[in-house]
Design an enzyme around this catalytic site. Structure first.
Site, PDB file in Angstrom:
ATOM      1  N   ASP A 141      79.551  29.005  33.954  1.00 54.00           N
ATOM      2  CA  ASP A 141      80.165  29.825  35.009  1.00 54.00           C
ATOM      3  C   ASP A 141      81.673  29.979  34.816  1.00 54.00           C
ATOM      4  O   ASP A 141      82.287  30.853  35.424  1.00 54.00           O
ATOM      5  CB  ASP A 141      79.893  29.208  36.387  1.00 54.00           C
ATOM      6  CG  ASP A 141      78.432  29.296  36.772  1.00 54.00           C
ATOM      7  OD1 ASP A 141      77.684  30.000  36.075  1.00 54.00           O
ATOM      8  OD2 ASP A 141      78.031  28.665  37.758  1.00 54.00           O
ATOM      9  N   LEU A 295      68.043  32.118  29.326  1.00 54.58           N
ATOM     10  CA  LEU A 295      68.266  32.549  27.933  1.00 54.58           C
ATOM     11  C   LEU A 295      69.760  32.532  27.621  1.00 54.58           C
ATOM     12  O   LEU A 295      70.184  32.106  26.551  1.00 54.58           O
ATOM     13  CB  LEU A 295      67.710  33.961  27.693  1.00 54.58           C
ATOM     14  CG  LEU A 295      66.216  34.171  27.903  1.00 54.58           C
ATOM     15  CD1 LEU A 295      65.838  35.613  27.606  1.00 54.58           C
ATOM     16  CD2 LEU A 295      65.411  33.230  27.028  1.00 54.58           C
TER      17      LEU A 295
END
Ligand code: F6P
Length: 419
Positions: A141, A295
């Site tokens: 993030d 992914l």
């Protein structure tokens, strides 16, 4: 040989390169002749006394961790609350540390994990137990304060930029008779760093991605649909990158799929399919969408070399900090220059990192709110630079490793962290 044991734990969502940090910790500790234990499934393992003899890993296994995604010792989402509320758990941690002569605790995670490491260090001080706690940064993030970037982000960003570029070529080829709109959903619950990385896929008004939706900007559906339509008319197709964390004008997530987890985070994911349905229904255009989900977090095959180097550097630096007795700190990445890209490692106090979230700066978002600026490109480009492909085996797959883990014998009564 220094007296005592170093405990290393992974926390929160793993990344393509967190095991490179683990491997760097193991190698650095080995070089200093320090014994390392790994906590199984993060802080949970420390509470349950599920501890792995990490020093027993064969040198070849440690080497293979540099190119293996996932979290070798297991990770968890478990946030310890304040010292008052969860005191029994903090005290149990100290009991476990004492029982195994843990003198250095390395906690590899994001801002919530920095908070836990800080609280553990404070309690140890209160009890007069000699412990050095060091946070080790990681998160795709990229929202940790004080560090220029977070290990794990560069690789997820590279996956995002490459995937958007490749899908854009596919859509462009088919648009006349088939799909007109493609929507790519990027992770990053409150901060648009990964969505912004999608912007690296192309530059110029008509290059994909044509629209980026950031959590930092309230989502206005009517405006979005009008822009999709205008782009399809002008370019023939429209590629959209949407952050999973976009919210409406009242601050509500556009798509939540599950209730809050132990960190108090609701599970996001699915905004891509929501937007696709809206485009199809309102504009009558054929849409494909992708939710790359894990992914993008685990894509070690397309890792950024810069990211890999930084993941190793913070691991080595964390061992140095711990052995030098720097308590309650985190090694952070400091950018010296954009081009050529230069960086070094510094140390920052955990209390200025814990529980803070670094959002995308305003000057990284284009004035119309739907793209990235030149400043964002200058920041992002070096982070995805360089390739670091894993070795491939004869079966055509990456030669990843799953070491067999040897648990150390428990010395304390069992403890139920849920109790
Ligand atoms: O690690 C960060 C992150 O990948 C976020 O971007 C995402 O929203 C979240 O983790 C998903 O977490 P979980 O795997 O716990 O559902």
């Amino acid at each position: 040989m220094p007296q005592g044991t170093l405990l290393y734990a992974q926390s929160g969502g793993v990344t393509a390169v967190i095991n490179a940090t683990a491997a760097a910790v193991l190698q650095a500790a080995r070089g200093r002749r320090v014994r390392v234990l790994g906590a199984h499934n993060g802080i949970l393992g420390a509470l349950r006394e599920d501890l792995i003899d990490a020093s027993a890993l064969a040198p070849a296994e440690v080497k293979a961790l540099f190119h293996t995604p996932g979290g070798v010792f297991g990770s968890c989402r478990l946030k310890l609350k304040s010292l008052d509320v969860d005191r029994a758990k903090y005290e149990r941690l100290l009991e476990v540390f004492r029982a195994h002569d843990v003198r250095w605790f390395l906690y590899n995670g994001g801002n919530d994990s920095a908070d836990t490491a800080l609280k553990v260090s404070r309690l140890a001080e209160e009890f007069g137990y000699p412990l050095t706690c060091v946070g080790v940064p990681k998160t795709i993030d990229n929202d940790l304060a004080l560090t220029d970037c977070c290990p794990g982000f560069g690789s997820a960003a590279k996956y995002t930029a490459v995937s958007v570029r490749e899908c854009a070529l596919d859509v462009a080829a088919m648009a006349e008779t088939s799909t007109k709109v493609f929507i790519y959903e990027a992770m990053g619950r409150h901060a648009g760093w990964l969505a912004a990385a999608g912007g690296l896929a192309g530059s110029g008004r008509d290059a994909a991605p044509h629209l980026i939706l950031f959590p930092e900007r309230p989502f206005d559906e009517a405006d979005f649909l009008a822009r999709v339509q205008a782009t399809v008319r002008r370019v023939g197709h429209c590629v959209v990158v949407a952050s999973e964390g976009i919210r409406d004008g009242d601050g509500r997530f556009i798509d939540e799929v599950a209730a809050a987890d132990a960190f108090g985070h609701v599970q996001l994911g699915g905004v891509g399919s929501h937007l696709a349905a809206r485009v199809e229904h309102a504009l009558g255009l054929k849409v494909h969408w992708a939710i790359p989900d894990y992914l993008q977090r685990s894509a070690r095959h397309i890792a950024s070399r810069t990211d890999l180097e930084q993941a190793q550097a913070v691991g080595r630096a964390a061992v140095d900090c711990a052995l030098a007795g720097h308590n309650g700190v985190m090694p952070v990445i400091v950018r010296d220059s954009d081009a050529p890209y230069r960086w070094h490692i510094d140390i920052a106090p955990l209390e200025r990192i814990a529980n803070r979230e670094k959002k995308l700066p305003k000057n990284f978002i284009r004035a119309d709110g739907y793209g990235i600026t030149a400043a964002a490109r200058r920041y992002l480009s070096p982070l995805i630079a360089g390739e670091a492909a894993p070795p491939y085996a004869a079966d055509g797959l990456p030669a990843y490793v799953t070491p067999s883990l040897r648990f150390v014998k428990r010395r304390l009564p069992r403890f139920d962290p849920a109790g």
